[in-house]
Scaffold this motif. Structure first.
Motif, PDB file in Angstrom:
ATOM      1  N   ASN A  43       9.291  -3.905  -4.247  1.00  0.00           N
ATOM      2  CA  ASN A  43       9.222  -5.340  -4.501  1.00  0.00           C
ATOM      3  C   ASN A  43       8.115  -5.897  -3.610  1.00  0.00           C
ATOM      4  OD1 ASN A  43       9.570  -8.100  -4.788  1.00  0.00           O
ATOM      5  ND2 ASN A  43      11.377  -8.168  -3.459  1.00  0.00           N
ATOM      6  N   THR A  44       6.976  -6.158  -4.180  1.00  0.00           N
ATOM      7  CA  THR A  44       5.806  -6.532  -3.391  1.00  0.00           C
ATOM      8  C   THR A  44       5.977  -7.846  -2.640  1.00  0.00           C
ATOM      9  OG1 THR A  44       4.796  -7.608  -5.313  1.00  0.00           O
ATOM     10  CG2 THR A  44       4.246  -5.282  -4.914  1.00  0.00           C
ATOM     11  N   GLU A  45       6.971  -8.661  -3.024  1.00  0.00           N
ATOM     12  CA  GLU A  45       7.188  -9.948  -2.371  1.00  0.00           C
ATOM     13  C   GLU A  45       8.110  -9.832  -1.151  1.00  0.00           C
ATOM     14  OE1 GLU A  45       5.468 -12.635  -3.317  1.00  0.00           O
ATOM     15  OE2 GLU A  45       4.538 -11.261  -4.756  1.00  0.00           O
ATOM     16  N   GLY A  46       8.788  -8.712  -0.990  1.00  0.00           N
ATOM     17  CA  GLY A  46       9.742  -8.562   0.108  1.00  0.00           C
ATOM     18  C   GLY A  46       9.062  -8.502   1.459  1.00  0.00           C
ATOM     19  N   ASN A  47       9.638  -9.171   2.457  1.00  0.00           N
ATOM     20  CA  ASN A  47       9.011  -9.184   3.790  1.00  0.00           C
ATOM     21  C   ASN A  47       9.827  -8.448   4.843  1.00  0.00           C
ATOM     22  OD1 ASN A  47      11.105 -10.975   4.142  1.00  0.00           O
ATOM     23  ND2 ASN A  47       9.815 -12.763   4.535  1.00  0.00           N
ATOM     24  N   THR A  48      10.893  -7.770   4.437  1.00  0.00           N
ATOM     25  CA  THR A  48      11.624  -6.847   5.308  1.00  0.00           C
ATOM     26  C   THR A  48      11.756  -5.516   4.586  1.00  0.00           C
ATOM     27  OG1 THR A  48      13.845  -7.359   4.458  1.00  0.00           O
ATOM     28  CG2 THR A  48      12.993  -8.744   6.274  1.00  0.00           C
ATOM     29  N   LEU A  49      12.123  -4.486   5.319  1.00  0.00           N
ATOM     30  CA  LEU A  49      12.269  -3.176   4.694  1.00  0.00           C
ATOM     31  C   LEU A  49      13.273  -3.230   3.549  1.00  0.00           C
ATOM     32  CD1 LEU A  49      12.369   0.238   6.395  1.00  0.00           C
ATOM     33  CD2 LEU A  49      14.215  -0.357   4.843  1.00  0.00           C
ATOM     34  N   GLU A  50      14.411  -3.867   3.771  1.00  0.00           N
ATOM     35  CA  GLU A  50      15.444  -3.929   2.733  1.00  0.00           C
ATOM     36  C   GLU A  50      14.971  -4.717   1.518  1.00  0.00           C
ATOM     37  OE1 GLU A  50      20.219  -4.911   2.298  1.00  0.00           O
ATOM     38  OE2 GLU A  50      19.083  -5.790   3.947  1.00  0.00           O
ATOM     39  N   ALA A  51      14.261  -5.813   1.761  1.00  0.00           N
ATOM     40  CA  ALA A  51      13.802  -6.641   0.657  1.00  0.00           C
ATOM     41  C   ALA A  51      12.629  -6.012  -0.092  1.00  0.00           C
ATOM     42  CB  ALA A  51      13.410  -8.022   1.172  1.00  0.00           C
ATOM     43  N   PRO A  77      10.701  -6.213  10.020  1.00  0.00           N
ATOM     44  CA  PRO A  77       9.746  -7.071   9.316  1.00  0.00           C
ATOM     45  C   PRO A  77       8.540  -6.267   8.853  1.00  0.00           C
ATOM     46  CG  PRO A  77       9.520  -7.355  11.677  1.00  0.00           C
ATOM     47  CD  PRO A  77      10.701  -6.442  11.473  1.00  0.00           C
ATOM     48  N   LEU A  78       8.046  -6.580   7.673  1.00  0.00           N
ATOM     49  CA  LEU A  78       6.891  -5.879   7.118  1.00  0.00           C
ATOM     50  C   LEU A  78       5.724  -6.826   6.909  1.00  0.00           C
ATOM     51  CD1 LEU A  78       8.563  -3.633   4.374  1.00  0.00           C
ATOM     52  CD2 LEU A  78       8.108  -3.075   6.781  1.00  0.00           C
ATOM     53  N   LYS A  79       4.532  -6.309   7.092  1.00  0.00           N
ATOM     54  CA  LYS A  79       3.337  -7.064   6.769  1.00  0.00           C
ATOM     55  C   LYS A  79       3.194  -7.142   5.241  1.00  0.00           C
ATOM     56  CE  LYS A  79       0.770  -6.168  11.015  1.00  0.00           C
ATOM     57  NZ  LYS A  79       0.587  -7.587  11.377  1.00  0.00           N
ATOM     58  N   PRO A  80       2.401  -8.079   4.732  1.00  0.00           N
ATOM     59  CA  PRO A  80       2.257  -8.226   3.282  1.00  0.00           C
ATOM     60  C   PRO A  80       1.906  -6.915   2.589  1.00  0.00           C
ATOM     61  CG  PRO A  80       1.223 -10.066   4.411  1.00  0.00           C
ATOM     62  CD  PRO A  80       1.612  -9.082   5.480  1.00  0.00           C
ATOM     63  N   ASP A  81       2.397  -6.772   1.372  1.00  0.00           N
ATOM     64  CA  ASP A  81       2.139  -5.565   0.596  1.00  0.00           C
ATOM     65  C   ASP A  81       0.643  -5.311   0.479  1.00  0.00           C
ATOM     66  OD1 ASP A  81       3.128  -3.412  -1.245  1.00  0.00           O
ATOM     67  OD2 ASP A  81       1.864  -4.515  -2.653  1.00  0.00           O
ATOM     68  N   GLY A  82       0.247  -4.067   0.685  1.00  0.00           N
ATOM     69  CA  GLY A  82      -1.162  -3.692   0.614  1.00  0.00           C
ATOM     70  C   GLY A  82      -1.889  -3.730   1.932  1.00  0.00           C
ATOM     71  N   THR A  83      -1.228  -4.215   2.992  1.00  0.00           N
ATOM     72  CA  THR A  83      -1.843  -4.257   4.315  1.00  0.00           C
ATOM     73  C   THR A  83      -2.115  -2.842   4.817  1.00  0.00           C
ATOM     74  OG1 THR A  83      -0.728  -6.320   4.874  1.00  0.00           O
ATOM     75  CG2 THR A  83      -1.541  -5.006   6.705  1.00  0.00           C
ATOM     76  N   ASN A  95      -5.390   4.400   3.853  1.00  0.00           N
ATOM     77  CA  ASN A  95      -4.123   4.909   3.333  1.00  0.00           C
ATOM     78  C   ASN A  95      -4.369   6.004   2.311  1.00  0.00           C
ATOM     79  OD1 ASN A  95      -1.554   5.366   2.453  1.00  0.00           O
ATOM     80  ND2 ASN A  95      -1.110   3.259   1.898  1.00  0.00           N
ATOM     81  N   PHE A  96      -4.525   7.227   2.781  1.00  0.00           N
ATOM     82  CA  PHE A  96      -4.690   8.367   1.894  1.00  0.00           C
ATOM     83  C   PHE A  96      -3.325   8.855   1.412  1.00  0.00           C
ATOM     84  CE2 PHE A  96      -8.687   8.652   4.399  1.00  0.00           C
ATOM     85  CZ  PHE A  96      -9.580   8.548   3.351  1.00  0.00           C
ATOM     86  N   ASN A  97      -2.625   7.965   0.698  1.00  0.00           N
ATOM     87  CA  ASN A  97      -1.310   8.299   0.140  1.00  0.00           C
ATOM     88  C   ASN A  97      -0.317   8.675   1.228  1.00  0.00           C
ATOM     89  OD1 ASN A  97       0.266   8.383  -2.185  1.00  0.00           O
ATOM     90  ND2 ASN A  97      -0.009  10.591  -2.449  1.00  0.00           N
ATOM     91  N   VAL A  98      -0.396   7.995   2.378  1.00  0.00           N
ATOM     92  CA  VAL A  98       0.474   8.283   3.516  1.00  0.00           C
ATOM     93  C   VAL A  98       1.615   7.288   3.632  1.00  0.00           C
ATOM     94  CG1 VAL A  98       0.579   8.378   6.050  1.00  0.00           C
ATOM     95  CG2 VAL A  98      -1.322   9.450   4.834  1.00  0.00           C
ATOM     96  N   TYR A  99       1.321   6.001   3.540  1.00  0.00           N
ATOM     97  CA  TYR A  99       2.338   4.987   3.823  1.00  0.00           C
ATOM     98  C   TYR A  99       2.447   3.961   2.694  1.00  0.00           C
ATOM     99  CZ  TYR A  99      -1.882   2.587   5.592  1.00  0.00           C
ATOM    100  OH  TYR A  99      -3.137   2.049   5.742  1.00  0.00           O
ATOM    101  N   THR A 100       3.634   3.386   2.587  1.00  0.00           N
ATOM    102  CA  THR A 100       3.888   2.398   1.545  1.00  0.00           C
ATOM    103  C   THR A 100       4.045   0.991   2.096  1.00  0.00           C
ATOM    104  OG1 THR A 100       5.198   2.033  -0.467  1.00  0.00           O
ATOM    105  CG2 THR A 100       6.416   2.536   1.550  1.00  0.00           C
ATOM    106  N   ALA A 101       4.194   0.861   3.424  1.00  0.00           N
ATOM    107  CA  ALA A 101       4.343  -0.451   4.049  1.00  0.00           C
ATOM    108  C   ALA A 101       4.035  -0.329   5.534  1.00  0.00           C
ATOM    109  CB  ALA A 101       5.754  -0.998   3.838  1.00  0.00           C
TER     110      ALA A 101
END
Length: 290
Positions: A43-51, A77-83, A95-101
């Motif tokens: 969910n690209t709008e979520g700002n926590t790991l759970e969200a 807390p997570l930084k905006p998606d794509g950071t 990000n060579f396919n290493v991390y998602t957030a």
């Protein structure tokens, strides 16, 4: 003191290795076996790991106690998606396919906050927030135990070769700045070698939030389980992993290159657990004690 690597050399090696693994694709729907799901996992709008990270269809997050370490990790807390992840000096980690957030926590401006450091920092920060100061303690690589309760009294650490001792340096204090200075001392003289000895072995079928996959070495590596979900009908278990790495860098939620439930990992991974930048075994799972 653990080995620190020169930034340019490390980045060069890292980029060469990662470049062989493909591009940066965002995780979407996933499955285990033949049970496919249509719900996006991210969910690209979520700002926590759970969200931000949904469970695959049929899975439910395990219950966690109020104010527990599990709840703390799940609510990171997570930084905006794509950071992009940033190194301690502000440079980006492609990000060579290493991390998602990317976890939205400061890491300081020194090359200290690496893999084991991030694990210890998350546990200590949770305990500090809960005012459970007596539970904050870690061992240096030489075995010397450093209790935050002593640090709060104004004591500091003297290191001369392999000899370590406390000395009184000032008045009692317990600000966040004091806490971070304590953690930087831990980052400097503890690492995967000490963490692997300090933690207690756990069987993978008992895996829970807050457990750590760790291989002690120079360098070794450590990643932490930051969430767990199960399929109630079958008991299947899946989990999320977070890491920092070398050089010191922001904490990141790892992708799973081998499953379409990425970034979730199946607890039934067998003897070998492959993560984007390290390979662990089922003997490497460990847990903090009290």
């Amino acid at each position: 003191m653990k080995t620190r690597f020169v930034l340019l050399i490390t980045c060069s090696l890292m980029f060469q290795a990662c470049a062989q693994t493909g591009g940066n694709s965002q995780a979407t729907a996933g499955s285990i076996g033949d049970d496919h799901t249509e719900k996006p996992i991210i969910n690209t709008e979520g700002n926590t790991l759970e969200a931000r990270i949904n469970t695959p269809d049929g899975f439910e997050r395990v219950p966690v106690a109020e104010k527990s370490f599990g709840q703390y990790l799940r609510q990171l807390p997570l930084k905006p998606d794509g950071t992009m992840v940033r190194f301690y000096n502000g440079l980006p980690k492609p990000n060579f396919n290493v991390y998602t957030a990317v976890v939205d926590l400061e890491i300081g401006e020194r090359d200290l906050h690496q893999c084991a450091d991030a694990v210890m920092r998350l546990r200590a920060e949770h305990l500090w927030n809960q005012k459970e100061y007596d539970k904050i303690h870690f061992n240096f690589t030489n075995g010397f135990r450093v209790d935050y309760s002593e640090w709060m009294k104004g004591k500091r650490i003297a290191v001369k070769g392999n000899d370590v001792s406390w000395y009184q340096a000032g008045s009692p204090s317990n600000t966040y700045k004091d806490f971070w200075k304590y953690m930087e001392i831990i980052f400097s003289y503890a690492g995967t070698l000490s963490l692997a000895k300090e933690l207690k072995p756990v069987k993978t079928d008992q895996l829970q939030i807050g457990d750590v996959f760790v291989q002690g070495g120079s360098p070794g590596h450590a990643v932490i389980v930051v969430d767990v979900a199960t399929r109630p009908e079958t008991g299947e278990k899946i989990f999320l992993l977070a890491q920092s790495y070398m050089p010191a860098q922001q904490i990141q939620i790892l992708k799973n290159r081998n499953e379409d439930i990425s970034p979730w990992y199946s607890a039934d991974f067998g003897e070998v657990l492959e993560t984007p930048e390290w390979t662990f075994t089922n003997k490497d799972l460990k847990r903090f004690g009290e």
